[in-house]
Write an enzyme that holds these catalytic residues in place. Structure first.
Site, PDB file in Angstrom:
ATOM      1  N   ASP A 114      -6.330  -5.350   5.963  1.00 18.58           N
ATOM      2  CA  ASP A 114      -7.431  -4.740   5.227  1.00 18.58           C
ATOM      3  C   ASP A 114      -8.490  -5.803   4.929  1.00 18.58           C
ATOM      4  OD1 ASP A 114      -8.941  -2.999   3.789  1.00 18.58           O
ATOM      5  OD2 ASP A 114      -7.537  -2.731   2.142  1.00 18.58           O
TER       6      ASP A 114
ATOM      7  N   LYS B 171       2.006 -13.966   5.757  1.00 19.17           N
ATOM      8  CA  LYS B 171       2.223 -14.965   4.696  1.00 19.17           C
ATOM      9  C   LYS B 171       3.731 -15.216   4.586  1.00 19.17           C
ATOM     10  CE  LYS B 171       0.137 -16.778   1.763  1.00 19.17           C
ATOM     11  NZ  LYS B 171      -0.324 -18.191   1.703  1.00 19.17           N
TER      12      LYS B 171
ATOM     13  N   TYR C 257       0.814  -1.212   0.000  1.00 15.67           N
ATOM     14  CA  TYR C 257       0.000   0.000   0.000  1.00 15.67           C
ATOM     15  C   TYR C 257       0.855   1.273   0.000  1.00 15.67           C
ATOM     16  CZ  TYR C 257      -4.352  -2.520   0.906  1.00 15.67           C
ATOM     17  OH  TYR C 257      -5.433  -3.338   0.811  1.00 15.67           O
TER      18      TYR C 257
ATOM     19  N   ASP D  40      -3.898 -17.168   5.198  1.00 18.60           N
ATOM     20  CA  ASP D  40      -5.004 -17.907   4.573  1.00 18.60           C
ATOM     21  C   ASP D  40      -5.640 -18.867   5.578  1.00 18.60           C
ATOM     22  OD1 ASP D  40      -2.465 -18.994   4.341  1.00 18.60           O
ATOM     23  OD2 ASP D  40      -2.968 -20.259   2.651  1.00 18.60           O
TER      24      ASP D  40
END
Ligand code: NAI
Length: 384
Positions: free
Chosen positions: A275, A202, A135, A251
């Site tokens: 987010d 991740k 971002y 995930d």
């Protein structure tokens, strides 16, 4: 009489309506909780269209200066017109004030019909890093001279051959940026008696960014919270400290928060994961109209409803002021006025259980009666 000053920005679109319906609720809750011995003192700052009309500037310097020097503020949504080179006021304020932590509590209110079976078990606070990650806005368009230059550098200097047509984005994550976010999440858990903080990452795929976030997070816990925070392994070995720090691959965490929400209390996350997670979690408990939030630096807590200006319903007395009211309750908890915040939570729950709700919730609650923005605020005020 103890007063606390809150600077506020009304905002665009539904902003004025949700403020008009919500602010009296906040004042009444304080009045009720402390019998007139405490009060919020509201001081308006101009931003957005209202500022433009008055000063010719969407974000006057006076507003930024006042915000830089305050500790408590609250805003309604601000419009970002698409195109036209107009810089988002929200992003500008986030950068200028270094609001690096976006914090969103997600809890269930009885009466909401949720897509999950046990929404009542959802009670989490998401700490999302707000300034780094993909971002940061460092991107080059496919086929642009800039992208070609970076692609040539990657090929010639770094030995990475990519397609000439690749668009590129950079994902910067620093130890300081990640650690200050995790520090805030851990301090919150310790202060508010939340039993765990989960680092969402991740790192199995992106080792030097997301994986580093995980490592830096554990470092902060070990170096700065040794008295109060322990790892899952330490807990398994009989450790006894009030907060457990753990990590989950993002995930898997999306599945976990759906299936075992009771195991998660505070989540600390890099920007992109956070987010997605905070919106997905909000959907489990009723959606945007009830999702409060705060953006924080080390000096200022800047509360805001998480929805936008909702232009299609603006000016029609249809908006749900719940998100603003609950952001106000968060503000009250932040300053330790917990009794007033608890009154608000109870009142919102009572009104929702009574099935008199605004249009966004009416669609989700069988047998409900739709009320306007103003009336919803009045009902919550009466239920305090
Ligand atoms: P939005 O949140 O304004 O609207 C999304 C959907 O939710 C619409 O269907 C809207 O009617 C509904 N909705 C939103 N808030 C609601 C409420 N309180 N009660 C009932 N329904 C509600 O998001 P959108 O359409 O993407 O953005 C509109 C404008 O708001 C844009 O200019 C955007 O830049 C700005 N925005 C500002 C934010 C802020 O100031 N923090 C956050 C998000 C968007």
């Amino acid at each position: 009489m103890q007063t606390k000053t809150v600077l506020f920005i009304e905002g665009d679109g539904i902003g004025p309506e949700v403020w008009a319906a919500g602010r009296p609720v906040l004042d009444s809750a304080v009045e009720k909780a402390y019998g007139g011995e405490r009060a919020l003192e509201w001081k308006e700052l101009l931003a957005g269209k209202k500022a433009f009309t008055a000063t010719g500037d969407y974000l006057p310097e006076a507003t930024l200066t006042a915000l830089k020097n305050c500790d408590l503020a609250m805003k309604g949504p601000l419009e970002t017109p698409v195109g036209g080179g107009f810089r988002s006021l929200n992003v500008t304020m986030r950068q200028v004030l270094d609001l690096y932590a976006c914090i969103r509590p997600i809890r269930y209110f009885k009466g909401i019909e949720s897509p999950v079976k046990r929404p009542d078990l959802v009670d989490m606070v998401v700490f999302r890093e707000n300034t780094e990650d993909v971002y940061a806005g460092i991107e080059w368009k496919s086929g642009s001279p800039e992208a070609k230059k970076v692609l040539a550098f990657l090929r010639d200097e770094m030995g990475v051959a990519l397609s000439d047509t690749a668009g590129l984005g950079v994902k910067p994550m620093t130890p300081a940026g990640c650690k200050r976010l995790v520090r805030k999440a851990l301090a919150f858990a310790v202060k508010h008696g939340r039993p765990s903080v989960t680092l969402a990452h991740k790192g199995n795929i992106m080792k030097f960014t997301e994986g580093a976030f995980r490592a830096w997070g554990y470092e902060v816990a070990a170096e700065e919270f040794a008295d109060t925070v322990m790892t899952e392994d330490e807990a398994k070995n009989g450790g006894k400290k009030p907060v457990i720090v753990k990590d989950r691959i993002c995930d898997a965490l999306f599945q976990q928060v759906l299936m075992y929400p009771e195991q998660y209390h505070v989540i600390a996350s890099p920007n992109l994961n956070g987010d997605y997670l905070s919106d997905a979690l909000a959907a489990q408990v009723g959606g945007l109209g009830l999702a409060p939030g705060v953006n924080m630096s080390d000096n200022i807590a800047f509360f805001e409803p998480t929805h936008g200006t909702a232009p299609s319903i603006a000016g029609k007395d249809l908006a749900n002021p719940g998100s603003l009211i609950l952001s106000g309750a968060m503000l009250l908890e932040h300053i330790g006025w917990n009794e007033a915040a608890a009154l608000i939570h109870g009142a919102v729950e009572k009104v929702i259980s009574g099935k008199r709700v605004t249009v966004d919730l009416a669609g989700q609650i069988n047998g409900s009666t739709q009320v306007g923005c103003k009336e919803f605020g009045e009902l919550v005020g009466a239920a305090l």
